[in-house]
Scaffold this motif. Structure first.
Motif: not given
Length: 498
Positions: A21-44
């Motif tokens: 959440e504090d990262a300067d970049s926008n971060v998104l993690l997906l599982d092997d089914e393309f489901r969202v594991i987590t994301l930070n506010p920037g990506f959202y």
């Protein structure tokens, strides 16, 4: 899993979430089914503002995209599949929001969980500002390149390893014409010089080394460029960054025309100095030689008035006539000298028989002319062109000298005129059996106002005018003589045919 382990896992999960959440970049993690594991506010917020998609944990990003943009869904699926295959991928996307374009750099990379399942990490960052700077740099580079190539002189830049950083079109063109080498950036400029010119390499190495030590240089060189020797003014300037020399700039200006103009001006100045010196000498000698016969006439007239014996008048008149003839001859020489110096060469077809006869006829009333026999041999079978008036001046002066300096002790005085010619040139030879010229004077006879002794009968201009006229016709003249035996003049002039 123990309670402690569960507690540790929770701590690590919270820490991981905080980092994302504090990262300067926008971060998104997906599982092997393309489901969202987590994301930070920037990506959202980026997805929400750009596509109107509200991403949530557990939701399928592909299904969320499908309802909005089928093409985007296909692109993302291909990117994720590439990352799943073990190949990281980096792409740039352009998004338009409120009429403005935004540029994003997106990284896709796969990782394997402890349980063997794969996940995709997606990192994106806004590179719109960087893109703007890149465009500005490219524009500046294009402007600089345009300026470099519009400079009419050669310009090139070299780093500390003698490698070409950059150069303009003029340097590229001249270098190719001089050495047949196509320049390219990154090449060692010394190694591009021909191998058979080691001295040239060492000379330029010394110049580059001097500039890389922080010293400017100025040099003048001459090079063969496109079969023409050109002269250049070359200057070297160190490139200093943060107090350290990082390379050098070389500026070369073609000064051939300027140098030639300066050389021409120098030659003209030298010629003008010579002409002025000759003019001073001419005025001094001419005024003296003109005044001498006039003073003689004046003195003889006084003698006529004072001498009571009228029988001596005839003798005085004869002396006056001699002085007047001498004055007339001298004035004729001055006129010929002026004509030869000022008039342009005007070629016309020459009939040497007529030319020689005209010259002899013009001198037939000269004292002693009847005592000199002429021998003629003319062999010119092709049309020959030259300046008639100058040739006549040459003939008149040499023939009159043969008459004037005939040997009175010889029963048979003669002048042999031998003329032979072809399509390129004519050779004219005058040989007499007169008194000749002493060896120490032979090399001086063509000088202005030269007289071998005080008893010389001419003005001292005749042979000087002859040589000047021959040079005007782009010819040459030689003299050979032996005292008591005679003199020969050999003249060679080119055919000035149209």
């Amino acid at each position: 899993m123990t309670m402690l382990e569960k507690a540790d896992a929770g701590v690590w999960q919270d820490l991981f979430t905080s980092i994302i959440e504090d990262a300067d970049s926008n971060v998104l993690l997906l599982d092997d089914e393309f489901r969202v594991i987590t994301l930070n506010p920037g990506f959202y917020w980026i997805f929400l503002e750009t596509y109107g998609i509200e991403l949530k944990r557990g939701s399928s990003i592909l299904e969320s995209m499908e309802a909005v943009n089928a093409n985007l869904t296909h692109e993302w699926k291909e990117r994720c599949m590439t990352a799943f295959s073990g190949t990281p991928i980096k792409v740039e996307d352009v998004f338009e929001l409120d009429g403005r374009k935004y540029y994003w750099e997106i990284h896709f990379k796969s990782a394997t969980r402890p349980d063997g399942t794969q996940i995709i990490s997606v990192f994106s960052r806004d590179i719109t500002v960087r893109k703007a700077y890149q465009r500005k740099l490219l524009e500046n580079e294009a402007n600089l390149r345009s300026i470099l190539n519009t400079i009419e002189d050669s310009l090139w830049l070299v780093n500390t390893n003698y490698e070409l950083i950059d150069f303009n079109k003029d340097f590229f063109k001249k270098y190719k014409l001089a050495y047949g080498v196509k320049l390219s950036k990154g090449k060692n400029i010394l190694e591009l010089l021909p191998e058979h010119m080691p001295e040239l390499r060492e000379m330029w190495r010394a110049r580059y080394e001097s500039a890389l030590k922080g010293r400017t240089g100025k040099y003048f060189d001459t090079y063969l460029v496109d079969k023409d020797w050109r002269t250049f003014e070359i200057k070297t300037y160190p490139i200093v960054e943060n107090g350290k020399v990082s390379g050098l700039t070389v500026y070369s200006r073609d000064i051939t025309n300027q140098t030639r103009a300066e050389d021409l001006l120098k030659r003209q100045n030298e010629e003008l100095i010579k002409i002025n010196a000759e003019l001073d000498r001419f005025v001094y000698s001419a005024s003296h030689d003109l005044r001498a016969p006039l003073m003689s006439v004046k003195g003889l007239l006084n003698m006529i008035r004072l001498d009571p014996d009228q029988k001596n008048v005839e003798h005085y008149l004869k002396l006056i006539n001699t002085s007047v003839e001498k004055l007339d001859h001298f004035i004729s020489d001055i006129i010929n000298y002026s004509r030869n110096s000022r008039m342009d060469v005007m070629p016309k077809e020459i009939d040497f028989n007529l030319l020689l006869q005209e010259s002899i006829d013009s001198l037939k009333y000269m004292e002693g002319a009847a005592d000199v026999r002429s021998i003629r041999c003319i062999n010119v079978d092709v049309p020959f062109y030259s300046d008639y008036s100058r040739l006549l001046i040459i003939f008149n002066n040499i023939i009159s000298n043969a008459v004037r300096y005939r040997d009175h002790w010889k029963e048979d005085s003669y002048l042999k005129v031998d003329i032979t010619g072809d399509a390129e040139r004519v050779v004219i030879s005058f040989s007499d059996n007169g008194v000749g010229i002493a060896d120490e004077y032979v090399d001086k006879v063509f000088k202005m106002f030269f007289r071998a002794n005080a008893d010389s009968k001419g003005s001292g201009l005749g042979l000087y005018i002859v040589k000047s006229a021959v040079e005007k016709l782009k010819g040459t003249i030689r003299v050979s003589s032996k005292l008591g035996e005679g003199t020969s003049f050999t003249i060679e002039v080119p055919n000035l045919r149209p």
